[in-house]
Each structure stands twice: as C-alpha cells, then as structure tokens.
Design a protein around this motif. Structure first.
Motif, short mmCIF file in Angstrom:
data_model
loop_
_atom_site.label_atom_id
_atom_site.label_comp_id
_atom_site.label_asym_id
_atom_site.label_seq_id
_atom_site.Cartn_x
_atom_site.Cartn_y
_atom_site.Cartn_z
N LEU A 13 -1.74 -2.03 10.98
CA LEU A 13 -0.79 -0.99 10.59
C LEU A 13 -0.86 0.20 11.55
O LEU A 13 0.17 0.77 11.92
N VAL B 145 -5.20 1.25 2.66
CA VAL B 145 -5.16 -0.18 2.36
C VAL B 145 -6.28 -0.48 1.37
O VAL B 145 -7.45 -0.16 1.62
N SER C 161 -0.59 9.15 2.70
CA SER C 161 0.82 9.04 3.06
C SER C 161 1.46 7.74 2.58
O SER C 161 2.68 7.62 2.59
N GLY C 162 0.66 6.79 2.20
CA GLY C 162 1.19 5.51 1.72
C GLY C 162 0.06 4.63 1.23
O GLY C 162 -1.06 4.72 1.74
N GLU D 87 -1.37 8.98 9.71
CA GLU D 87 -2.64 9.33 9.10
C GLU D 87 -2.48 9.35 7.58
O GLU D 87 -1.48 9.82 7.05
N THR E 54 -2.58 6.54 5.73
CA THR E 54 -2.19 5.22 5.24
C THR E 54 -3.42 4.54 4.65
O THR E 54 -4.45 4.42 5.31
N PHE F 175 -8.66 3.33 5.50
CA PHE F 175 -7.56 4.25 5.68
C PHE F 175 -7.51 4.74 7.12
O PHE F 175 -8.50 4.72 7.84
N ALA G 140 1.44 3.37 11.90
CA ALA G 140 1.23 3.93 10.56
C ALA G 140 0.63 5.33 10.68
O ALA G 140 -0.28 5.57 11.48
N ALA H 36 -5.61 -2.54 8.18
CA ALA H 36 -5.41 -1.14 8.57
C ALA H 36 -5.28 -1.01 10.09
O ALA H 36 -4.49 -0.19 10.58
N ARG I 269 -1.06 0.64 0.37
CA ARG I 269 -0.82 -0.80 0.46
C ARG I 269 -1.91 -1.50 -0.34
O ARG I 269 -3.08 -1.45 0.04
#
Length: 332
Positions: free
Chosen positions: A101, A112, A83-84, A108, A110, A140, A106, A98, A86
């Motif tokens: 975040l 890093v 979903s994103g 599910e 996301t 994540f 943040a 993480a 970083r």
C-alpha cells in the motif's frame, strides 16, 4: 465440514454436550476426524469445551473487529492520525500488505489489521504466534520525511506508546520494555514491534510499523516450548479484553508522542523509555566485537542505541538486540 460441525454445536447450545459418536454418525467420518475439525474451529477463535465422557459443546465465539467499531473507538479517544483502515480476516503478514500500500502511495496513517496471520514475523524474520480473533496483528504507514539514521528512534517511540497504552488497559499489570522492541510481563513476552523502512537519498520514504499484541490468547494457543517465555494479557489478568479499546488506546498514545517527537526531538521520548525499561541497570552478558563481556546498560544515546558501561568504566553503544546474550547462551 467445519461449517456443519459448527451448525450442529450451535443447535445444541444450551442443551449440554454433543457426543463425538453422534457427530461421527451425522457426518459419516471417524471420531479422530471430528477431533481434527474441532481443533480447526478452535484455531479460528471458537471456544469449544471437550469432555472424554460427554463430547463437545460451544462456549464462545470469536470476537471480531469491524472497521465501524474501531473507527468509533478511535473517534472517542480523539485519534485523528488514522487516514484509512484495511481489515482482513486472514493474511500472510500485515507488514507485507502495508508495504504494498505504501509503495502505491498510501498516506501516513494507513492502518492494516488482520484477524489472523499465517506468516506473521518479528525481527530477524522470526515467526510470531498469531491465531484468529485473539490478538492484535497490525501494521501502519508512517511518512516522517527525516534522515534514515533517525529510524531507530521511531521503534523506541512506538514501544513507549504501546507500553503506556497496555498499562492503562490492563491495570494493575506491571508491563515493561525490553530493548529495543519487546514488551514483557514478569520476563515473558506479550508484544513485539517491527519497524521496516524504505529510504531514498538517505531520507526515509516511508516506515511500516508492525505491532503484535497477545491479547486474549490462552495457554492452549502457544506451542509448549513457548509457555516459559511468552504470555498474554488474558492469561495474566484472568479475563479477556476489548481489542478495539486497546488499538484506540495505543494510537491515542502514539499520536501524542509522535507530535511531541516532531516538535521537541527525541529527548522526551528517551526519558519516557528509560522510565519504562526493564533492561537498564542490570549486569548483562554482551557480545561485542566478537567477544563476550559483562556490562550494565545505563540508558539510551541520542541516536537510540543502548549504552552499556563495562567493568573498566568505558561506555559502549549497542545497536542490535543480538548483542544482548540470553541466559544460558554458550557463545564464546
């Protein structure tokens, strides 16, 4: 200082070596100081060839990940769970970021990733060698919304996904899973997995899945005491690999297995794990209830514990890797 040395090496590239004496004169520092700065550049991922007689030359630059290239690889492999992204040049630990975040909400998926960790950690707080530009150091966020006692199953699922992805990316290497969270080649560790969870009223609020993969490390990147127990895909294959492809391959496997797990439960994951394990069916020294014994791991329980059969036929569940004694352990 590092930038000036790098600039001089880049200017010299294609024309041979740049002597330590010339660098020392140009920068007005000692040759020992030059050597220390060269080592810092190497730790940042630059490949510098050194010759006592000729000096130094730049032979390779760090291969940096970018959100754009990674997003493209994920799209090519039909990965929709992220979903994103970083991406950081340097962090203390992707796990720490993480966690922060996730606490801030943040979603599910996301992800890093760091080019370098200064304080990467594995299980029991152990440090992880994670130099710049050479490995995959990522964490994540998962929000499975299940009872807390299912958390160990997610560690095993992650190990299966990673093992399948690395086998595909690094053929023909024979990569296997050591219970519960390490991946090995020929008995040497190439990857570790760390899942940390936060629960509320006996249900998981979120899980941070940390994955460290030694992709393009060379022997010089490891402390001498680790060379007998750790390795990298590059060392084993004799060539570097594309880190973006490995990351995308892992999430393609994880997405597929996570969907199966949520739909069918742990049983399919259990069978896959047992097929990839290097732990099973070998007599092993165990530490159980304060005493050492010999038993043979035979499989996993439904909860994700390792089942070991003792000489008297009884089967005991193991919930901690510290219950498997390494060779040479003199614990009594």
């Amino acid at each position: 200082m590092n930038n000036r040395i790098l600039e001089l090496l880049e200017q010299q590239q294609g024309e041979g070596y740049l002597s330590g004496e010339l660098l020392s004169q140009e920068l007005r520092i000692s040759r020992t100081a030059i050597w220390k700065q060269i080592k810092k550049l190497e730790s940042a991922g630059y490949q510098i060839e050194a010759s006592r007689r000729l000096g130094y030359r730049l032979v390779g630059r760090p291969s940096k990940l970018t959100p754009q290239s990674l997003a493209l690889k994920l799209q090519e492999m039909n990965v929709s769970m992220i979903s994103g992204i970083r991406l950081f040049d340097e962090v203390d630990s992707t796990q720490n970021i993480a966690h922060r975040l996730a606490e801030d909400g943040a979603p599910e998926g996301t992800l890093v990733i760091a080019e370098q960790q200064t304080n990467g950690r594995g299980r029991m707080g152990r440090k992880w060698v994670s130099p710049a530009g050479k490995g995959i150091w990522m964490s994540f966020v998962l929000r499975p919304g299940m009872p807390i006692h299912f958390a160990p199953q997610l560690t095993l699922l992650t190990a299966v996904a990673l093992c399948r992805a690395l086998r595909a990316a690094a053929q023909p290497l024979d990569i296997g899973i050591k219970w519960p969270n390490d991946l090995l080649i020929g008995g040497k560790k190439i990857s570790g997995i760390l899942l940390e969870s936060t629960a509320e009223e006996e249900r998981l609020r979120y899980v941070i899945a940390g994955v460290g993969i030694s992709v393009n490390l060379t022997a010089d990147d490891y402390p001498p005491e680790l060379l007998d127990i750790a390795t990298s895909l590059r060392i084993q294959l004799g060539k570097p690999l594309d880190r973006s492809e490995i990351i995308a391959g892992f999430f393609a496997q994880f997405q597929q297995l996570y969907a199966i797990y949520q739909r069918e439960g742990f049983s399919p994951i259990q069978m896959l794990w047992e097929a990839l394990s290097v732990t099973l069916h070998k007599p092993t020294r165990l530490f159980i209830d304060g005493a050492e014994t010999i038993a043979t791991p035979i499989g996993l329980s439904e909860q994700g514990a390792l089942l070991a059969r003792k000489d008297d036929g009884t089967v005991v569940p193991l919930f901690s890797a510290e219950q498997l004694l390494p060779a040479g352990d003199n614990r009594s």
